[in-house]
Design an enzyme around this catalytic site. Sequence first.
Site, short mmCIF file in Angstrom:
data_model
loop_
_atom_site.label_atom_id
_atom_site.label_comp_id
_atom_site.label_asym_id
_atom_site.label_seq_id
_atom_site.Cartn_x
_atom_site.Cartn_y
_atom_site.Cartn_z
N HIS A 10 -7.15 79.08 -22.39
CA HIS A 10 -8.32 78.69 -21.90
C HIS A 10 -8.49 79.09 -20.34
O HIS A 10 -7.77 79.18 -19.77
CB HIS A 10 -8.83 77.26 -22.30
N GLU A 83 -2.98 70.73 -26.79
CA GLU A 83 -2.14 70.73 -25.82
C GLU A 83 -1.11 69.58 -25.89
O GLU A 83 -1.57 68.69 -26.62
CB GLU A 83 -2.79 70.76 -24.46
#
Length: 212
Positions: A10, A83
């Site tokens: 990202h 994550e």
Amino acid sequence: MPTRIYLVRHGATDLTADDRFAGSSDVPLSDTGRRQVASLAERLRGEDLDAIYASPLQRTVETARILGVPHGLEPIAEPGLREIDYGHWEGLRRSEVESAFRDEYAIWQEDPFVIAPAGGESGVNVLNRALPLVRRIVERHRHRTVVVVSHKGTNRLLIGSLLGFDMRGYRDRLDQSPAALSILDFMSEVRPRLCLFNDVSHYQGHDFATGV
């Protein structure tokens, strides 16, 4: 023809710029991050993409949506791409963790693949959910090209495991910059070739390339 995975981290967030542990923290992209991702979207505009998968956190979904617009693709959210969860370190600066949790941090630094912060995940935990998912994606889109948008830690764990690295050193030996592109070509679900790693040439040299 291999199955090609465009593995993307990202774009930058405010926590990225502040060097904070932001694993499970659900934060949006910063303005810098959006510009980084827009540059990557332009780079991939001419590619024939079959699907876009993303971690369900804001920063990854937003990244995937920007990348999908030129192709008319909506991201498919996959929790397995989240994550690593840093437990009670979440939101803290690295310097704050080193000071407040000195012994725990030192032990974790020695082997972050097996050791987890209190209340958090180890690298093993992350791979147990992310690696089978990537293999399913490869099987589902055989001989096609797919974008997978995930996170710094998760991407490094995936690449290290798929290439057969000593996973104890995944944090020291591999990097993932914001909005970086890596390319993996899979001849089978378990035999990838790394064709590109951590490339940010789509925004390198721009005035928004720093502060990430």
